[in-house]
Design an enzyme around this catalytic site. Structure first.
Site: not given
Ligand code: NAD
Ligand code: TYD
Length: 380
Positions: A161-163, A186, A190
């Site tokens: 993630t960019d975070e 988080y 990461k």
């Molecule tokens: P998600 O929470 O929707 O899915 C996570 C998956 O991992 C689930 O299917 C869960 O069952 C599985 N999991 C969790 N713990 C586990 C373990 N111990 N062993 C095996 N499986 C396990 O997450 P997502 O939003 O799809 O994100 C996927 C990846 O992308 C993550 O690594 C996250 O850090 C990264 N990422 C997410 C975003 C975003 O916007 N969602 C952006 C950038 C990077």
């Molecule tokens: P989120 O989807 O949780 O992603 P991240 O925290 O990884 O960026 O949140 C996106 C943005 O929205 C973040 O600035 C937090 C804000 N947010 C709200 O204002 N209300 C909400 O209920 C949630 C879940 C997030």
């Protein structure tokens, strides 16, 4: 161009992992097999892969009686043609289970999505984030190192993630050179996992690539994250909770564009390199929530105020990062990736998806699906 044969996707039942499996198996250049390894936490949902299992799995079995249109766990169905999609329920922290999967499927590529992924949960309960994101990634790296001791035609791609770069002020954007400065449990977990991947590359010669992506949106996203939460609350006329003053900024990318970026890196990314991925699409949260209200209203043929009046400014998230923005010049320049989805149409199709899939929403919310998994996988 790398040739991928047996691709181990961790976390493939989650939001981005499931979208990636759909994307990968639709690529004409990909003729290999996907092994989806997932522990099925609250965020993992095999419903996301029902069509994939039907089309590419080893053969359909009837859905269990207590579910509607449920997924079929893909266990070993001997005698059938080799499946191009298999599901293995396992925890990335379990070295024996992961090692067994590497061996049985002769894994040559790992695409590592599995993680605890929600910042708010990492504030309420950070321990699981360290256990899965740090220890789990380390475990997976060790399993890959052992399995690949005599191979160099392999790749460990780490999805991050960019975070990890922290929080920006009003100007500038993260790049591959930005120093790490994670601020939440988080993002710190990461960041640790990114460092472990690089350390395995540097010390043990493990071939790896890393991508750090900005906020994704699209189908199958668990409705605790901002975009699906706001869409569903608006559709149900519930309050729309905006943290703090709503002026925090996120960069949004349609999930299919993220899948395309990962696919590009898998094929052509230089081993040992990191690529930043983003939408070049910054939105203040409050503006985005208003835009979602307007789009939901338009979709239902109603006045936008009906939805904007649901907006509530609520207590801010502790340590809330102010702004994320990504300079994704490197992956564009060096690998020729670019975003294809425009934000307005991406949001429209995301809203349409959540409207069209009330059963999916009901099941992920009710936990019935999880009960079903527990009943069906007890003892595995
Ligand atoms: P998600 O929470 O929707 O899915 C996570 C998956 O991992 C689930 O299917 C869960 O069952 C599985 N999991 C969790 N713990 C586990 C373990 N111990 N062993 C095996 N499986 C396990 O997450 P997502 O939003 O799809 O994100 C996927 C990846 O992308 C993550 O690594 C996250 O850090 C990264 N990422 C997410 C975003 C975003 O916007 N969602 C952006 C950038 C990077
Ligand atoms: P989120 O989807 O949780 O992603 P991240 O925290 O990884 O960026 O949140 C996106 C943005 O929205 C973040 O600035 C937090 C804000 N947010 C709200 O204002 N209300 C909400 O209920 C949630 C879940 C997030």
């Amino acid at each position: 161009m790398r040739k991928l044969q047996n691709v181990l996707v961790t976390g493939g039942a989650g939001f981005i992992g499931a979208n990636f499996i759909h994307y990968l198996l639709a690529q004409p250049q990909f003729s290999g097999r996907v092994i989806n390894l997932d522990a099925l936490t609250y965020a993992g949902n095999l419903d996301n892969l029902v069509q994939i299992d039907r089309r590419y799995g080893a053969g359909a079995t009837p859905a269990p009686a207590n579910t509607t249109g449920g997924a079929t766990p893909n266990t070993d169905r001997s005698g059938a043609a080799p499946a191009r999609y298999v599901f293995e329920r396992a925890d990335i922290r379990d070295f024996t289970a992961v090692t067994d999967v590497f061996k049985r499927y002769e894994v040559d590529t790992v695409v590592h999505f599995a993680a605890e992924s929600h910042v708010d949960r990492s504030i309420v309960g950070p321990r699981a984030f360290i256990e899965t994101n740090v220890n789990g990634t380390f475990n997976l790296l060790e399993a890959a190192r052992a399995a690949w001791a005599h191979r160099d035609d392999v790749l460990f791609h780490h999805v991050s993630t960019d975070e990890v770069f922290g929080s920006l002020g009003a100007e500038g954007a993260f790049s591959e050179e930005t120093p790490y400065d994670p601020k939440s449990p988080y993002s710190a977990s990461k960041a640790s996992s990114d460092h472990l991947v690089r350390a395995h590359g540097h010390t043990f010669g493990l071939p790896f690539t890393i991508s750090n992506c900005s906020n994704n949106y699209g189908p199958y996203q668990f409705p605790e994250k901002m975009v699906p939460l706001m869409i569903l609350n608006a559709l149900e006329r519930k309050d729309l909770p905006v943290y703090g003053d709503g002026r925090n900024v996120r960069d949004w990318l349609y999930v299919e564009d993220h899948s395309a970026a990962i696919w590009t890196v898998l094929q052509r990314g230089a081993t040992g390199e990191t690529y930043l991925v983003g939408g070049e699409n910054e939105w203040e949260n409050i503006r985005l929530v208003r835009a979602i209200c307007e789009k939901v209203a338009a979709a239902l043929g109603e006045p936008p105020q009906r939805y904007t009046q649901l907006i509530r400014f609520v207590k801010d998230r502790p340590g809330h990062d102010q702004r994320y923005a990504v300079n994704c010049g490197k992956i564009k320049r060096e690998l020729g990736w670019h975003q294809r989805h425009e934000f307005s149409s991406g949001l429209d199709s995301t809203i349409a998806w959540y409207r069209d899939n009330p059963e999916w929403v009901q099941r992920v919310r009710s936990g019935a699906y999880k009960d079903w998994i527990e009943a069906n996988y007890a003892g595995r």
